[in-house]
Design a protein around this motif. Structure first.
Motif, PDB file in Angstrom:
ATOM      1  N   SER A   1       0.414   3.447  39.800  1.00 59.48           N
ATOM      2  CA  SER A   1      -0.826   4.236  39.876  1.00 59.48           C
ATOM      3  C   SER A   1      -0.522   5.725  40.040  1.00 59.48           C
ATOM      4  CB  SER A   1      -1.711   3.736  41.021  1.00 59.48           C
ATOM      5  OG  SER A   1      -1.068   3.914  42.283  1.00 59.48           O
ATOM      6  N   THR A   2       0.506   6.048  40.831  1.00 60.04           N
ATOM      7  CA  THR A   2       0.875   7.459  41.012  1.00 60.04           C
ATOM      8  C   THR A   2       1.341   8.052  39.694  1.00 60.04           C
ATOM      9  OG1 THR A   2       1.542   7.038  43.304  1.00 60.04           O
ATOM     10  CG2 THR A   2       2.359   9.055  42.267  1.00 60.04           C
ATOM     11  N   PHE A   3       2.188   7.338  38.993  1.00 57.34           N
ATOM     12  CA  PHE A   3       2.694   7.816  37.706  1.00 57.34           C
ATOM     13  C   PHE A   3       1.557   8.004  36.701  1.00 57.34           C
ATOM     14  CE2 PHE A   3       4.543   6.492  33.483  1.00 57.34           C
ATOM     15  CZ  PHE A   3       5.126   7.726  33.199  1.00 57.34           C
ATOM     16  N   GLN A   4       0.689   7.030  36.579  1.00 57.05           N
ATOM     17  CA  GLN A   4      -0.401   7.118  35.613  1.00 57.05           C
ATOM     18  C   GLN A   4      -1.362   8.250  35.970  1.00 57.05           C
ATOM     19  OE1 GLN A   4      -0.485   5.696  32.783  1.00 57.05           O
ATOM     20  NE2 GLN A   4       1.243   4.320  33.132  1.00 57.05           N
ATOM     21  N   ARG A   5      -1.590   8.456  37.264  1.00 61.77           N
ATOM     22  CA  ARG A   5      -2.473   9.552  37.682  1.00 61.77           C
ATOM     23  C   ARG A   5      -1.887  10.906  37.297  1.00 61.77           C
ATOM     24  NH1 ARG A   5      -1.866  12.364  42.054  1.00 61.77           N
ATOM     25  NH2 ARG A   5      -0.669  10.743  43.139  1.00 61.77           N
ATOM     26  N   LEU A   6      -0.578  11.076  37.513  1.00 56.81           N
ATOM     27  CA  LEU A   6       0.065  12.344  37.165  1.00 56.81           C
ATOM     28  C   LEU A   6       0.040  12.585  35.663  1.00 56.81           C
ATOM     29  CD1 LEU A   6       3.158  12.173  39.553  1.00 56.81           C
ATOM     30  CD2 LEU A   6       1.177  13.677  39.788  1.00 56.81           C
ATOM     31  N   VAL A   7       0.333  11.559  34.894  1.00 55.59           N
ATOM     32  CA  VAL A   7       0.330  11.693  33.433  1.00 55.59           C
ATOM     33  C   VAL A   7      -1.061  12.069  32.937  1.00 55.59           C
ATOM     34  CG1 VAL A   7       0.559  10.417  31.258  1.00 55.59           C
ATOM     35  CG2 VAL A   7       2.299  10.168  33.039  1.00 55.59           C
ATOM     36  N   SER A   8      -2.065  11.411  33.484  1.00 56.12           N
ATOM     37  CA  SER A   8      -3.434  11.657  33.040  1.00 56.12           C
ATOM     38  C   SER A   8      -3.947  13.018  33.496  1.00 56.12           C
ATOM     39  CB  SER A   8      -4.344  10.550  33.577  1.00 56.12           C
ATOM     40  OG  SER A   8      -5.695  10.804  33.253  1.00 56.12           O
ATOM     41  N   SER A   9      -3.763  13.352  34.760  1.00 49.11           N
ATOM     42  CA  SER A   9      -4.326  14.596  35.300  1.00 49.11           C
ATOM     43  C   SER A   9      -3.642  15.835  34.740  1.00 49.11           C
ATOM     44  CB  SER A   9      -4.240  14.595  36.832  1.00 49.11           C
ATOM     45  OG  SER A   9      -2.886  14.577  37.263  1.00 49.11           O
ATOM     46  N   GLN A  10      -2.350  15.729  34.426  1.00 48.75           N
ATOM     47  CA  GLN A  10      -1.618  16.887  33.922  1.00 48.75           C
ATOM     48  C   GLN A  10      -1.373  16.831  32.407  1.00 48.75           C
ATOM     49  OE1 GLN A  10       1.752  18.069  36.394  1.00 48.75           O
ATOM     50  NE2 GLN A  10       0.981  16.828  38.078  1.00 48.75           N
ATOM     51  N   ARG A  11      -1.882  15.765  31.797  1.00 44.91           N
ATOM     52  CA  ARG A  11      -1.737  15.579  30.346  1.00 44.91           C
ATOM     53  C   ARG A  11      -0.270  15.699  29.927  1.00 44.91           C
ATOM     54  NH1 ARG A  11      -7.061  18.858  27.935  1.00 44.91           N
ATOM     55  NH2 ARG A  11      -8.600  17.661  29.137  1.00 44.91           N
TER      56      ARG A  11
ATOM     57  N   ARG B   1       3.179  14.737  28.277  1.00 44.75           N
ATOM     58  CA  ARG B   1       3.633  14.038  27.081  1.00 44.75           C
ATOM     59  C   ARG B   1       4.945  13.318  27.357  1.00 44.75           C
ATOM     60  NH1 ARG B   1       2.121  19.072  25.358  1.00 44.75           N
ATOM     61  NH2 ARG B   1       4.290  19.718  25.062  1.00 44.75           N
ATOM     62  N   GLU B   2       5.230  12.323  26.560  1.00 37.03           N
ATOM     63  CA  GLU B   2       6.396  11.465  26.778  1.00 37.03           C
ATOM     64  C   GLU B   2       7.696  12.251  26.829  1.00 37.03           C
ATOM     65  OE1 GLU B   2       8.011   8.717  23.665  1.00 37.03           O
ATOM     66  OE2 GLU B   2       7.306   7.180  25.068  1.00 37.03           O
ATOM     67  N   GLY B   3       7.825  13.286  26.001  1.00 41.41           N
ATOM     68  CA  GLY B   3       9.072  14.044  25.917  1.00 41.41           C
ATOM     69  C   GLY B   3       9.195  15.156  26.942  1.00 41.41           C
ATOM     70  N   GLU B   4       8.191  15.328  27.808  1.00 42.35           N
ATOM     71  CA  GLU B   4       8.252  16.382  28.818  1.00 42.35           C
ATOM     72  C   GLU B   4       8.993  15.898  30.060  1.00 42.35           C
ATOM     73  OE1 GLU B   4       4.789  19.509  28.595  1.00 42.35           O
ATOM     74  OE2 GLU B   4       3.915  17.505  28.841  1.00 42.35           O
ATOM     75  N   THR B   5       9.262  16.854  30.934  1.00 41.36           N
ATOM     76  CA  THR B   5      10.009  16.573  32.155  1.00 41.36           C
ATOM     77  C   THR B   5       9.082  16.711  33.356  1.00 41.36           C
ATOM     78  OG1 THR B   5      12.015  17.443  31.130  1.00 41.36           O
ATOM     79  CG2 THR B   5      12.017  17.254  33.524  1.00 41.36           C
ATOM     80  N   ILE B   6       9.151  15.727  34.262  1.00 44.53           N
ATOM     81  CA  ILE B   6       8.313  15.717  35.460  1.00 44.53           C
ATOM     82  C   ILE B   6       9.224  15.698  36.684  1.00 44.53           C
ATOM     83  CG2 ILE B   6       8.109  13.201  35.205  1.00 44.53           C
ATOM     84  CD1 ILE B   6       5.486  13.326  36.724  1.00 44.53           C
ATOM     85  N   ILE B   7       8.965  16.606  37.600  1.00 42.45           N
ATOM     86  CA  ILE B   7       9.788  16.700  38.806  1.00 42.45           C
ATOM     87  C   ILE B   7       8.899  17.039  39.993  1.00 42.45           C
ATOM     88  CG2 ILE B   7      10.375  19.165  38.615  1.00 42.45           C
ATOM     89  CD1 ILE B   7      12.891  16.403  39.442  1.00 42.45           C
ATOM     90  N   GLU B   8       9.100  16.350  41.089  1.00 46.30           N
ATOM     91  CA  GLU B   8       8.327  16.555  42.319  1.00 46.30           C
ATOM     92  C   GLU B   8       6.819  16.558  42.056  1.00 46.30           C
ATOM     93  OE1 GLU B   8      11.090  18.517  45.574  1.00 46.30           O
ATOM     94  OE2 GLU B   8      10.393  20.031  44.169  1.00 46.30           O
TER      95      GLU B   8
ATOM     96  N   GLY C   1       5.049  17.030  39.272  1.00 44.40           N
ATOM     97  CA  GLY C   1       4.430  17.947  38.316  1.00 44.40           C
ATOM     98  C   GLY C   1       5.347  18.257  37.156  1.00 44.40           C
ATOM     99  N   ARG C   2       4.758  18.851  36.122  1.00 43.01           N
ATOM    100  CA  ARG C   2       5.531  19.282  34.956  1.00 43.01           C
ATOM    101  C   ARG C   2       6.603  20.267  35.408  1.00 43.01           C
ATOM    102  NH1 ARG C   2       1.522  20.336  32.206  1.00 43.01           N
ATOM    103  NH2 ARG C   2       1.571  18.774  30.526  1.00 43.01           N
TER     104      ARG C   2
END
Length: 299
Positions: free
Chosen positions: A194-204, A206-213, A215-216
């Protein structure tokens, strides 16, 4: 055995992404990639990656197939985490189950968790969670919970804390009563998802982007959080991670963060980060994109 010029390299409390001492003039010569000595291969790879020659990085995957030496795998994991294209990490992930044979040790699986978390691709988070589910070793699970936290949480929180624990009694009267821990794993996995899906959805994301702490990836934000942490000396684990991320992205030499015993030198570390922020160099780096020594890592 590591050569003297590489003795402390690829170690987060040591020389980091730099050579411990000046390497031989021909360290980047591609003929070293064919060596049977991994400590000729790995320095050659690092030297080339520092120059933006990312095509050498697939040799790391082959090296992990060739040897099971822990120090070699540690060095390979660090370079794969911070300096190689996602295509190479996907190649490693595709081969992970083969590399886990024959013992399928959770300690071996931890390497793949480390690489997926430190490279921090949005695409890699589901793979990271899958590896976590396969660990079946509480000590290693706790380590990987930290890895997942550094991807999904701005500060260590419920994810870093791991699953909730209930204590189940055997029902016998004292002094024969004993309790065993029951980890609420399904609840924890639901939290991760749920945390992962919320971050992906709220920050839009993309699969090839990098997420750390949580956020993008934004190297200015990384540096500002790092500055706050080194000033207080709190969260040494996140300081070490931030140091490696800042250093690998920019090529900034951060080895002076720590003394020879691995103790944080707060004032020195703060001065290095402050100078970076004041120069405005962070504006060179596109959010969500990985770089190594200022070179954009190809997708």
């Amino acid at each position: 055995m590591r050569p003297a010029y590489f003795d402390n390299s690829l170690i987060e409390l040591g020389a980091g992404m730099h050579f411990t001492a000046p390497p031989p003039p021909d360290v980047a010569d591609l003929r070293h990639l064919a060596s049977h000595n991994p400590w000729q291969v790995i320095p050659c790879i690092l030297a080339n990656l520092q120059q933006g020659r990312f095509d050498v990085s697939r040799r790391l995957v082959r090296l992990m197939h060739e040897t099971r030496d822990a120090d070699v795998w540690n060095a390979c994991a660090t370079l794969l985490s911070y300096a190689t294209p996602y295509s190479v990490i996907r190649e490693l992930e595709a081969a992970s189950e083969t590399l886990l044979e024959p013992k399928r040790s959770p300690y071996t699986r931890r390497y793949f968790c480390e690489i997926l978390s430190c490279s921090a691709g949005v695409w890699g988070v589901p793979h990271l969670i899958r590896h976590y589910q396969e660990l079946k070793d509480r000590k290693v699970e706790a380590e990987v919970e930290y890895y997942i936290s550094q991807v999904l949480e701005a500060e260590p929180g419920p994810i870093a804390n791991g699953p909730r624990v209930l204590w189940e009694s055997n029902g016998l009267p004292p002094p024969f009563e004993e309790s065993t821990p029951v980890y609420l794993n399904e609840e924890y996995l639901a939290l991760l998802e749920s945390t992962f899906q919320r971050l992906v959805s709220s920050q839009r994301l993309r699969e090839g982007e990098t997420i750390i702490e949580g956020g993008r990836l934004n190297i200015r934000d990384v540096a500002q959080r790092l500055l706050t942490r080194v000033q207080t000396g709190e969260r040494l684990d996140r300081i070490a991670m931030g140091r490696m991320l800042l250093e690998s992205t920019t090529g900034l030499n951060c080895r002076a963060f720590f003394d020879d015993s691995g103790r944080l030198k707060n004032l020195t570390a703060a001065a290095i980060v402050e100078e970076f922020l004041e120069r405005g160099d962070a504006d060179r780096y596109q959010p969500g994109v990985r770089y190594f020594f200022g070179h954009r890592i190809p997708d």
